[in-house]
Scaffold this motif. Structure first.
Motif, PDB file in Angstrom:
ATOM      1  N   LEU A   1      29.014  63.598   5.612  1.00 59.08           N
ATOM      2  CA  LEU A   1      30.438  63.958   5.391  1.00 59.08           C
ATOM      3  C   LEU A   1      31.039  64.399   6.756  1.00 59.08           C
ATOM      4  O   LEU A   1      32.008  64.032   7.059  1.00 59.08           O
ATOM      5  CB  LEU A   1      30.772  64.869   4.454  1.00 59.08           C
ATOM      6  CG  LEU A   1      30.377  64.507   3.032  1.00 59.08           C
ATOM      7  CD1 LEU A   1      30.669  65.722   1.889  1.00 59.08           C
ATOM      8  CD2 LEU A   1      31.077  63.167   2.580  1.00 59.08           C
ATOM      9  N   GLN A   2      30.352  65.271   7.424  1.00 60.67           N
ATOM     10  CA  GLN A   2      30.698  65.687   8.832  1.00 60.67           C
ATOM     11  C   GLN A   2      30.659  64.590   9.899  1.00 60.67           C
ATOM     12  O   GLN A   2      31.485  64.629  10.325  1.00 60.67           O
ATOM     13  CB  GLN A   2      29.537  66.987   9.104  1.00 60.67           C
ATOM     14  CG  GLN A   2      29.594  68.268   8.176  1.00 60.67           C
ATOM     15  CD  GLN A   2      28.650  69.284   8.614  1.00 60.67           C
ATOM     16  OE1 GLN A   2      27.424  68.612   8.892  1.00 60.67           O
ATOM     17  NE2 GLN A   2      28.779  70.546   8.093  1.00 60.67           N
ATOM     18  N   ALA A   3      29.980  63.765   9.824  1.00 58.08           N
ATOM     19  CA  ALA A   3      29.811  62.819  10.832  1.00 58.08           C
ATOM     20  C   ALA A   3      30.956  61.824  10.320  1.00 58.08           C
ATOM     21  O   ALA A   3      31.664  61.513  11.422  1.00 58.08           O
ATOM     22  CB  ALA A   3      28.130  61.853  10.636  1.00 58.08           C
ATOM     23  N   LEU A   4      31.362  61.568   9.430  1.00 58.22           N
ATOM     24  CA  LEU A   4      32.510  60.605   8.839  1.00 58.22           C
ATOM     25  C   LEU A   4      33.690  61.413   9.474  1.00 58.22           C
ATOM     26  O   LEU A   4      34.563  60.595   9.779  1.00 58.22           O
ATOM     27  CB  LEU A   4      32.487  60.030   7.829  1.00 58.22           C
ATOM     28  CG  LEU A   4      31.417  59.214   7.321  1.00 58.22           C
ATOM     29  CD1 LEU A   4      31.546  58.848   5.680  1.00 58.22           C
ATOM     30  CD2 LEU A   4      31.338  57.831   8.140  1.00 58.22           C
TER      31      LEU A   4
ATOM     32  N   SER B   1      25.906  63.857  -5.451  1.00 60.88           N
ATOM     33  CA  SER B   1      26.605  64.305  -4.392  1.00 60.88           C
ATOM     34  C   SER B   1      26.111  63.611  -2.961  1.00 60.88           C
ATOM     35  O   SER B   1      24.814  63.349  -2.918  1.00 60.88           O
ATOM     36  CB  SER B   1      26.102  65.873  -4.120  1.00 60.88           C
ATOM     37  OG  SER B   1      26.707  66.208  -2.736  1.00 60.88           O
ATOM     38  N   PRO B   2      26.822  63.194  -1.909  1.00 61.83           N
ATOM     39  CA  PRO B   2      26.575  62.793  -0.728  1.00 61.83           C
ATOM     40  C   PRO B   2      25.919  64.043   0.220  1.00 61.83           C
ATOM     41  O   PRO B   2      26.113  65.252   0.029  1.00 61.83           O
ATOM     42  CB  PRO B   2      27.521  62.161  -0.078  1.00 61.83           C
ATOM     43  CG  PRO B   2      28.820  63.127  -0.468  1.00 61.83           C
ATOM     44  CD  PRO B   2      28.169  63.365  -2.062  1.00 61.83           C
ATOM     45  N   PRO B   3      24.943  63.585   1.187  1.00 68.19           N
ATOM     46  CA  PRO B   3      24.625  64.674   2.140  1.00 68.19           C
ATOM     47  C   PRO B   3      25.770  65.300   3.031  1.00 68.19           C
ATOM     48  O   PRO B   3      26.476  64.408   3.466  1.00 68.19           O
ATOM     49  CB  PRO B   3      23.436  64.114   3.047  1.00 68.19           C
ATOM     50  CG  PRO B   3      23.736  62.557   2.981  1.00 68.19           C
ATOM     51  CD  PRO B   3      24.453  62.303   1.709  1.00 68.19           C
ATOM     52  N   LEU B   4      25.853  66.473   2.989  1.00 62.86           N
ATOM     53  CA  LEU B   4      26.662  67.107   3.917  1.00 62.86           C
ATOM     54  C   LEU B   4      26.907  66.517   5.338  1.00 62.86           C
ATOM     55  O   LEU B   4      27.885  66.353   5.954  1.00 62.86           O
ATOM     56  CB  LEU B   4      26.572  68.680   3.954  1.00 62.86           C
ATOM     57  CG  LEU B   4      27.671  69.593   4.970  1.00 62.86           C
ATOM     58  CD1 LEU B   4      28.884  69.466   4.184  1.00 62.86           C
ATOM     59  CD2 LEU B   4      27.127  71.146   4.874  1.00 62.86           C
TER      60      LEU B   4
ATOM     61  N   ALA C   1      26.580  72.047  -3.467  1.00 58.52           N
ATOM     62  CA  ALA C   1      25.603  73.200  -4.015  1.00 58.52           C
ATOM     63  C   ALA C   1      24.662  72.614  -4.905  1.00 58.52           C
ATOM     64  O   ALA C   1      23.452  73.355  -5.065  1.00 58.52           O
ATOM     65  CB  ALA C   1      26.472  74.327  -4.356  1.00 58.52           C
ATOM     66  N   SER C   2      25.065  71.967  -5.654  1.00 50.27           N
ATOM     67  CA  SER C   2      24.212  71.532  -6.934  1.00 50.27           C
ATOM     68  C   SER C   2      23.292  70.222  -6.553  1.00 50.27           C
ATOM     69  O   SER C   2      22.415  70.114  -7.206  1.00 50.27           O
ATOM     70  CB  SER C   2      24.902  70.771  -8.138  1.00 50.27           C
ATOM     71  OG  SER C   2      25.733  69.817  -7.765  1.00 50.27           O
ATOM     72  N   ALA C   3      23.480  69.892  -5.207  1.00 49.12           N
ATOM     73  CA  ALA C   3      22.371  69.006  -4.617  1.00 49.12           C
ATOM     74  C   ALA C   3      21.132  69.642  -4.848  1.00 49.12           C
ATOM     75  O   ALA C   3      20.924  70.277  -4.020  1.00 49.12           O
ATOM     76  CB  ALA C   3      22.824  68.317  -3.547  1.00 49.12           C
ATOM     77  N   GLN C   4      20.386  68.674  -5.394  1.00 47.85           N
ATOM     78  CA  GLN C   4      18.708  69.267  -5.387  1.00 47.85           C
ATOM     79  C   GLN C   4      18.030  68.997  -4.034  1.00 47.85           C
ATOM     80  O   GLN C   4      18.191  67.817  -3.393  1.00 47.85           O
ATOM     81  CB  GLN C   4      18.078  68.265  -6.524  1.00 47.85           C
ATOM     82  CG  GLN C   4      18.385  68.354  -7.772  1.00 47.85           C
ATOM     83  CD  GLN C   4      18.383  69.706  -8.683  1.00 47.85           C
ATOM     84  OE1 GLN C   4      17.848  70.483  -7.801  1.00 47.85           O
ATOM     85  NE2 GLN C   4      19.015  69.762  -9.741  1.00 47.85           N
TER      86      GLN C   4
ATOM     87  N   VAL D   1      18.656  58.116  -2.739  1.00 47.76           N
ATOM     88  CA  VAL D   1      18.553  56.637  -1.787  1.00 47.76           C
ATOM     89  C   VAL D   1      18.772  57.187  -0.598  1.00 47.76           C
ATOM     90  O   VAL D   1      19.734  57.703   0.080  1.00 47.76           O
ATOM     91  CB  VAL D   1      19.450  55.716  -2.173  1.00 47.76           C
ATOM     92  CG1 VAL D   1      19.537  54.489  -1.555  1.00 47.76           C
ATOM     93  CG2 VAL D   1      19.451  55.190  -3.767  1.00 47.76           C
ATOM     94  N   LYS D   2      17.801  56.863   0.226  1.00 48.30           N
ATOM     95  CA  LYS D   2      17.826  57.266   1.756  1.00 48.30           C
ATOM     96  C   LYS D   2      18.535  56.155   2.457  1.00 48.30           C
ATOM     97  O   LYS D   2      18.358  54.896   2.541  1.00 48.30           O
ATOM     98  CB  LYS D   2      16.451  57.554   2.255  1.00 48.30           C
ATOM     99  CG  LYS D   2      15.788  58.873   1.818  1.00 48.30           C
ATOM    100  CD  LYS D   2      14.585  59.219   2.689  1.00 48.30           C
ATOM    101  CE  LYS D   2      13.934  60.469   2.269  1.00 48.30           C
ATOM    102  NZ  LYS D   2      12.703  61.070   2.942  1.00 48.30           N
ATOM    103  N   VAL D   3      19.408  56.432   3.295  1.00 45.72           N
ATOM    104  CA  VAL D   3      20.280  55.816   4.180  1.00 45.72           C
ATOM    105  C   VAL D   3      20.466  56.365   5.612  1.00 45.72           C
ATOM    106  O   VAL D   3      20.548  57.453   5.679  1.00 45.72           O
ATOM    107  CB  VAL D   3      21.403  55.299   3.285  1.00 45.72           C
ATOM    108  CG1 VAL D   3      22.525  56.702   3.215  1.00 45.72           C
ATOM    109  CG2 VAL D   3      22.362  54.297   4.150  1.00 45.72           C
ATOM    110  N   SER D   4      20.849  55.716   6.857  1.00 52.92           N
ATOM    111  CA  SER D   4      21.017  56.059   7.790  1.00 52.92           C
ATOM    112  C   SER D   4      22.274  56.055   8.092  1.00 52.92           C
ATOM    113  O   SER D   4      23.050  55.224   7.614  1.00 52.92           O
ATOM    114  CB  SER D   4      20.217  55.327   8.940  1.00 52.92           C
ATOM    115  OG  SER D   4      20.943  53.937   9.237  1.00 52.92           O
TER     116      SER D   4
END
Length: 451
Positions: A343-346, A337-340, A439-442, A291-294
């Motif tokens: 996580l870095q932005a938060l 998994s969420p996008p890295l 690492a497992s995120a496709q 699911v794409k999200v900004s």
């Protein structure tokens, strides 16, 4: 306004792709004699120099597709189809390779349009009628649905893409008609209708396979008899590739199979949205779905949910995040998994953020995104399970699409909440688990589609 959105959406699409793979040889022969009454598709393949131990039937899951007719071991060839019995994109190619389907005057048209025109040109030819007549009705695709039905997807971006697909098709039909008129071609004498063109395009999108033919044509998109009856599976029971002789497409077992087992292969590493738009179905538990999200949307969700520290984003930190490019990107939320980047932005934006805090923030955002839908996960499941449902198949497709989206958001939220607890109890163990998830995120498959 919607028309403008639809027109803009057409630039999002490139070429449709599906899988590749590997196994042995077979002789080559082009179809020479008309198909006889009573012939089966496998008989036709055998006359052309191929063979197989599969047939079209209903499997144990109730799905119509390919099943195996006798036990096989992993690595066994289940079906081999000489290249001369396949139709390929392009207007010319080596005489011993796949049959280039495109009419000579279609050279400047997209590959899928060439292939669709080739299908239409051969529908009445005796050499090809058994193959092309074996196809079931074209799948119901969102491009053919009314705006009111498309709203059942509960996703405005998807609605625009569906409209963009239709708009693209209309333009390509006009391009093909113009190319035929400019060439003053004698064949066909009368150009096909737009309805016939849409029929052929729907089958090309949902049935073709991408394969590297090496010296016999390089990477081509093929329509392969009988093999194209196989269903998709992200953990397939078979894979296909060019045999050792380089003259046949071979479908080989990936594991031991018993008589009657389904023979499946991967249509490609695509998100559910892609399968709905171009294949007319939605796979369950798709590891490549997202699911794409900004970032802006995530921050809005956290503010509305009253998440601690949300709503008081420090201007300096926000500028730093914006400069990093994360804020401008669509971030894919995947089942595990969420996008890295998120996580870095938060970490940068939330005051005194810890790993547990950031993971809970993403979990809350997932809950917020799920809650925005007009219906709940349970309500959607009840619609699909109801034996008395009067909804059209196309609408049920969109209900399945939105259901799987909600399952993804719900599952990711729970995964991140559980991991946040582990961080509080055993940080080292949790860090290892988080790294494994990331690492497992496709990787996102190229959402190919059109040109």
């Amino acid at each position: 306004m919607r028309w403008l959105q639809v027109a803009i959406a057409t630039v999002l699409f490139t070429s449709l792709q599906t899988g590749l793979f590997v196994r042995p040889d077979v002789g080559h022969r082009r179809p020479r004699t008309p198909c006889r009454a009573g012939d089966t598709l496998l008989d036709w393949i055998r006359e052309g120099g191929g063979d197989g131990t599969v047939k079209r039937d209903v499997d144990a899951r109730g799905l119509r597709g390919l099943v195996i007719t006798k036990p096989a071991r992993a690595g066994d060839i289940l079906l081999e189809v000489p290249l001369g019995l396949t139709l390929a994109d392009g207007c010319e190619g080596p005489s011993e390779g796949a049959v280039a389907a495109g009419p000579p005057w279609s050279k400047q048209l997209p590959w899928n349009v060439q292939l669709a025109l080739g299908v239409l040109a051969r529908r009445k030819e005796p050499d090809w009628s058994l193959f092309l007549d074996s196809w079931p009705a074209a799948p119901i695709l969102p491009k053919d649905m009314e705006d009111e039905d498309l709203e059942e997807a509960q996703d405005e971006d998807f609605e625009v893409k569906a409209g963009g697909t239709l708009f693209w098709l209309e333009e390509r039909y006009e391009d093909a008609l113009a190319a035929w008129e400019d060439a003053e071609a004698a064949d066909p004498k009368v150009f096909w209708s737009e309805e016939e063109f849409r029929w052929a395009m729907a089958h090309v999108w949902s049935r073709c396979c991408r394969l590297d033919l090496g010296e016999l044509g390089g990477i081509r998109r093929l329509l392969i008899p009988l093999l194209d009856m196989g269903n998709h599976d992200s953990e397939p029971s078979a894979v296909f590739d060019l045999g050792r002789s380089g003259r046949a497409v071979c479908l080989s077992a990936t594991r031991d199979l018993q008589e009657g087992d389904p023979v499946t292969y991967s249509y490609g590493e695509h998100p559910n949205e892609h399968f709905a738009l171009y294949y007319g179905f939605v796979p369950e538990s798709n590891p490549y779905d997202h699911v794409k999200v900004s970032l802006t949307k995530v921050l809005q969700c956290l503010t509305l949910a009253g998440f601690p520290g949300a709503g008081d984003w420090q201007a300096a930190r926000m500028e730093e995040v914006v400069r990093s490019g994360v804020a401008a990107n669509s971030l894919p939320l995947r089942a595990r998994s969420p996008p890295l980047g998120l996580l870095q932005a938060l970490f940068a934006l939330l005051p005194e953020a810890s790993e547990a805090t950031v993971l809970r923030a993403v979990a809350v955002a997932c809950q917020c995104l799920e809650a925005e839908h007009p219906t709940t996960l349970k309500e959607d499941q009840a619609i699909l399970d109801s034996p008395s449902s009067t909804l059209a198949d196309g609408v049920l497709l969109l209900v399945k699409l939105r259901l799987e989206r909600k399952k993804l958001l719900c599952g990711l939220s729970q995964t991140l909440q559980d991991l946040a607890k582990v961080f509080e109890e055993s940080p080292e163990q949790a860090q290892a688990q988080l790294q494994e998830l990331l690492a497992s995120a496709q990787p996102e498959a190229e959402d190919a589609a059109m040109t």
